[in-house]
Design an enzyme around this catalytic site. Structure first.
Site, PDB file in Angstrom:
ATOM      1  N   LYS A  13       0.969  -1.236  -0.227  1.00 50.49           N
ATOM      2  CA  LYS A  13      -0.017   0.151   0.137  1.00 50.49           C
ATOM      3  C   LYS A  13       0.974   1.182  -0.084  1.00 50.49           C
ATOM      4  CE  LYS A  13      -2.021  -1.314   3.978  1.00 50.49           C
ATOM      5  NZ  LYS A  13      -1.513  -2.804   4.016  1.00 50.49           N
ATOM      6  N   ARG A  87      -9.762   0.744   8.166  1.00 48.55           N
ATOM      7  CA  ARG A  87      -9.309  -0.477   8.627  1.00 48.55           C
ATOM      8  C   ARG A  87     -10.288  -1.368   8.887  1.00 48.55           C
ATOM      9  NH1 ARG A  87      -3.519   0.440   8.708  1.00 48.55           N
ATOM     10  NH2 ARG A  87      -2.469  -1.454   8.872  1.00 48.55           N
ATOM     11  N   ARG A 126      11.721  -5.977   4.961  1.00 49.88           N
ATOM     12  CA  ARG A 126      11.416  -4.579   4.761  1.00 49.88           C
ATOM     13  C   ARG A 126      12.767  -3.834   5.729  1.00 49.88           C
ATOM     14  NH1 ARG A 126       5.932  -1.489   5.354  1.00 49.88           N
ATOM     15  NH2 ARG A 126       5.764  -2.804   7.425  1.00 49.88           N
ATOM     16  N   ARG A 159      11.346  -1.840  11.350  1.00 48.37           N
ATOM     17  CA  ARG A 159      10.054  -1.338  11.934  1.00 48.37           C
ATOM     18  C   ARG A 159       9.921  -2.381  13.214  1.00 48.37           C
ATOM     19  NH1 ARG A 159       5.303   0.282   8.149  1.00 48.37           N
ATOM     20  NH2 ARG A 159       3.956  -0.966   9.748  1.00 48.37           N
ATOM     21  N   ARG A 170      -0.682  -8.880  13.572  1.00 44.96           N
ATOM     22  CA  ARG A 170      -1.308  -8.031  12.530  1.00 44.96           C
ATOM     23  C   ARG A 170      -1.940  -8.937  11.286  1.00 44.96           C
ATOM     24  NH1 ARG A 170       4.279  -5.494  10.538  1.00 44.96           N
ATOM     25  NH2 ARG A 170       2.704  -3.954   9.137  1.00 44.96           N
TER      26      ARG A 170
HETATM   27  P1  AP5 Z   1       4.866  -1.564   1.621  1.00 45.21           P
HETATM   28  O1  AP5 Z   1       4.655  -1.046   0.532  1.00 45.21           O
HETATM   29  O2  AP5 Z   1       5.666  -1.046   2.779  1.00 45.21           O
HETATM   30  O3  AP5 Z   1       3.566  -2.342   2.047  1.00 45.21           O
HETATM   31  P2  AP5 Z   1       2.501  -1.742   3.182  1.00 45.21           P
HETATM   32  O4  AP5 Z   1       0.989  -2.586   2.634  1.00 45.21           O
HETATM   33  O5  AP5 Z   1       2.374  -0.378   3.066  1.00 45.21           O
HETATM   34  O6  AP5 Z   1       2.641  -2.340   4.290  1.00 45.21           O
HETATM   35  P3  AP5 Z   1       2.573  -1.649   5.880  1.00 45.21           P
HETATM   36  O7  AP5 Z   1       3.294  -2.777   6.947  1.00 45.21           O
HETATM   37  O8  AP5 Z   1       2.916  -0.284   6.191  1.00 45.21           O
HETATM   38  O9  AP5 Z   1       0.959  -1.931   6.278  1.00 45.21           O
HETATM   39  P4  AP5 Z   1       0.450  -1.878   7.335  1.00 45.21           P
HETATM   40  O10 AP5 Z   1      -0.936  -1.836   6.867  1.00 45.21           O
HETATM   41  O11 AP5 Z   1       0.754  -3.378   8.328  1.00 45.21           O
HETATM   42  O12 AP5 Z   1       1.018  -0.921   8.166  1.00 45.21           O
HETATM   43  P5  AP5 Z   1       0.516   0.514   8.747  1.00 45.21           P
HETATM   44  O13 AP5 Z   1       1.889   1.364   8.652  1.00 45.21           O
HETATM   45  O14 AP5 Z   1      -0.424   0.842   8.079  1.00 45.21           O
HETATM   46  O15 AP5 Z   1       5.690  -2.971   1.159  1.00 45.21           O
HETATM   47  C1  AP5 Z   1       6.211  -3.847   2.094  1.00 45.21           C
HETATM   48  C2  AP5 Z   1       7.701  -4.508   1.613  1.00 45.21           C
HETATM   49  O16 AP5 Z   1       7.365  -5.005   0.472  1.00 45.21           O
HETATM   50  C3  AP5 Z   1       8.628  -3.224   1.606  1.00 45.21           C
HETATM   51  O17 AP5 Z   1       9.801  -3.669   1.814  1.00 45.21           O
HETATM   52  C4  AP5 Z   1       8.683  -2.756  -0.137  1.00 45.21           C
HETATM   53  O18 AP5 Z   1       9.791  -2.530  -0.702  1.00 45.21           O
HETATM   54  C5  AP5 Z   1       8.320  -4.256  -0.700  1.00 45.21           C
HETATM   55  N1  AP5 Z   1       7.393  -4.274  -1.700  1.00 45.21           N
HETATM   56  C6  AP5 Z   1       6.163  -3.635  -1.915  1.00 45.21           C
HETATM   57  N2  AP5 Z   1       5.436  -3.890  -3.064  1.00 45.21           N
HETATM   58  C7  AP5 Z   1       6.497  -4.866  -3.827  1.00 45.21           C
HETATM   59  C8  AP5 Z   1       6.179  -5.407  -4.826  1.00 45.21           C
HETATM   60  N3  AP5 Z   1       5.154  -5.385  -5.826  1.00 45.21           N
HETATM   61  N4  AP5 Z   1       7.294  -6.588  -5.205  1.00 45.21           N
HETATM   62  C9  AP5 Z   1       8.083  -6.771  -4.408  1.00 45.21           C
HETATM   63  N5  AP5 Z   1       8.419  -6.170  -3.165  1.00 45.21           N
HETATM   64  C10 AP5 Z   1       7.523  -5.120  -2.775  1.00 45.21           C
HETATM   65  O19 AP5 Z   1      -0.166   0.446  10.294  1.00 45.21           O
HETATM   66  C11 AP5 Z   1       1.003   0.086  11.401  1.00 45.21           C
HETATM   67  C12 AP5 Z   1       0.091  -0.312  12.437  1.00 45.21           C
HETATM   68  O20 AP5 Z   1      -0.669   0.974  12.955  1.00 45.21           O
HETATM   69  C13 AP5 Z   1      -1.020  -1.126  12.638  1.00 45.21           C
HETATM   70  O21 AP5 Z   1      -0.668  -2.423  12.899  1.00 45.21           O
HETATM   71  C14 AP5 Z   1      -2.034  -0.556  13.374  1.00 45.21           C
HETATM   72  O22 AP5 Z   1      -1.568  -0.786  14.943  1.00 45.21           O
HETATM   73  C15 AP5 Z   1      -1.795   0.957  13.542  1.00 45.21           C
HETATM   74  N6  AP5 Z   1      -2.870   1.452  12.503  1.00 45.21           N
HETATM   75  C16 AP5 Z   1      -2.430   2.151  11.515  1.00 45.21           C
HETATM   76  N7  AP5 Z   1      -3.727   2.506  10.638  1.00 45.21           N
HETATM   77  C17 AP5 Z   1      -4.606   2.042  11.488  1.00 45.21           C
HETATM   78  C18 AP5 Z   1      -6.074   2.310  11.417  1.00 45.21           C
HETATM   79  N8  AP5 Z   1      -6.603   2.850  10.330  1.00 45.21           N
HETATM   80  N9  AP5 Z   1      -6.804   1.675  12.517  1.00 45.21           N
HETATM   81  C19 AP5 Z   1      -6.333   1.243  13.595  1.00 45.21           C
HETATM   82  N10 AP5 Z   1      -5.039   1.140  13.511  1.00 45.21           N
HETATM   83  C20 AP5 Z   1      -4.140   1.373  12.618  1.00 45.21           C
END
Ligand code: AP5
Length: 224
Positions: A13, A87, A126, A159, A170
């Site tokens: 994402k 979410r 990552r 992270r 997660r």
């Molecule tokens: P990346 O693009 O970083 O993936 P992502 O989907 O953004 O992953 P996140 O871990 O950031 O998502 P998340 O939803 O768990 O975390 P968030 O920060 O939102 O890609 C991942 C890796 O793969 C990278 O190394 C990249 O280089 C590689 N990659 C990407 N695309 C690729 C491809 N096509 N091919 C090969 N490699 C690739 O949330 C974190 C925490 O915050 C949650 O657990 C929760 O506690 C809290 N939180 C956030 N939002 C909310 C909400 N709305 N409600 C409640 N809690 C929330």
């Protein structure tokens, strides 16, 4: 146009949101980034969120919704990509109420589909700058010098929620609370599903096709 990008953790994402912003002029709103910034700033909100995030649990809806509403009030609402919000179904319903209050409209929701085995590889490998601005992968997108950011020269970090025990929590939170959003946006007739399995560029091509579809649909609806 306001776009929602959702899917499992590590689906890409953040990577896709950055491409959407760079190539299509959107502004990125990531609740994960906003919450991590609040933790770094040691704000009240950060203190409330930290423990949930460290354990791989979702931060309570009311905290996140309040944060997003404040953010949206400061924006002009023209081209926004939401990454990681909503979410849960209650968050999606709250977002609809916020849109109504601020006279904003949802353009569409894109679901990024990635199988679990790939998610675990992506998250475990990552590495990123401490501010999260530059994201690498030890296998799929390695920096030129191991552990060092190509752009800023700073040391890359892992992270805290990318360690294996937290990743499984997660994934569980995702299946229980976020996966139902697929049905929710299907029922609103604004869902496009895209495979997130190819390279970042291949996935971006599919995501841009979905965005063009939503743009054309919006035009048709305005002229109907
Ligand atoms: P990346 O693009 O970083 O993936 P992502 O989907 O953004 O992953 P996140 O871990 O950031 O998502 P998340 O939803 O768990 O975390 P968030 O920060 O939102 O890609 C991942 C890796 O793969 C990278 O190394 C990249 O280089 C590689 N990659 C990407 N695309 C690729 C491809 N096509 N091919 C090969 N490699 C690739 O949330 C974190 C925490 O915050 C949650 O657990 C929760 O506690 C809290 N939180 C956030 N939002 C909310 C909400 N709305 N409600 C409640 N809690 C929330």
């Amino acid at each position: 146009m306001i776009l929602i990008l959702f899917g499992p953790p590590g689906a890409g994402k953040g990577t896709q949101s950055n491409l959407i912003c760079d190539h299509l002029g959107f502004t990125h709103v990531s609740t994960g980034d906003l919450l991590r910034a609040a933790i770094t700033d040691k704000s009240e909100l950060g203190k409330e969120a930290q423990d949930f995030m460290n354990r791989g649990m979702l931060v309570p809806d009311e905290i996140v919704v309040r944060m997003v509403e404040e953010k949206l009030k400061l924006m002009d609402g023209s081209s926004i990509v939401f990454d990681g919000f909503p979410r849960t179904v209650p968050q999606a319903l709250s977002l609809e109420s916020i849109f109504e209050k601020l006279d904003l409209h949802l353009g569409g929701a894109v679901f990024l589909e990635v199988p679990n085995h790939l998610i675990i590889r992506r998250l475990a490998g990552r590495r990123q700058t401490p501010d999260g601005k530059y994201v690498y992968h030890i296998e799929f997108n390695p920096p030129k010098k191991v552990g060092i950011c190509d752009v800023t020269g700073v040391e890359l970090i892992q992270r805290t929620d990318d360690h294996e025990d937290v990743i499984s929590a997660r994934l569980e939170a995702y299946s229980k609370s976020t996966a139902p959003l697929k049905e929710f946006y299907k029922s609103r007739n604004c869902l496009k599903e895209v495979s997130g399995e190819g390279s970042a560029e291949e996935v971006f091509y599919e995501v841009s096709q979905a965005i063009s579809f939503f743009k054309n649909l919006g035009k048709k609806n305005r002229h109907a």
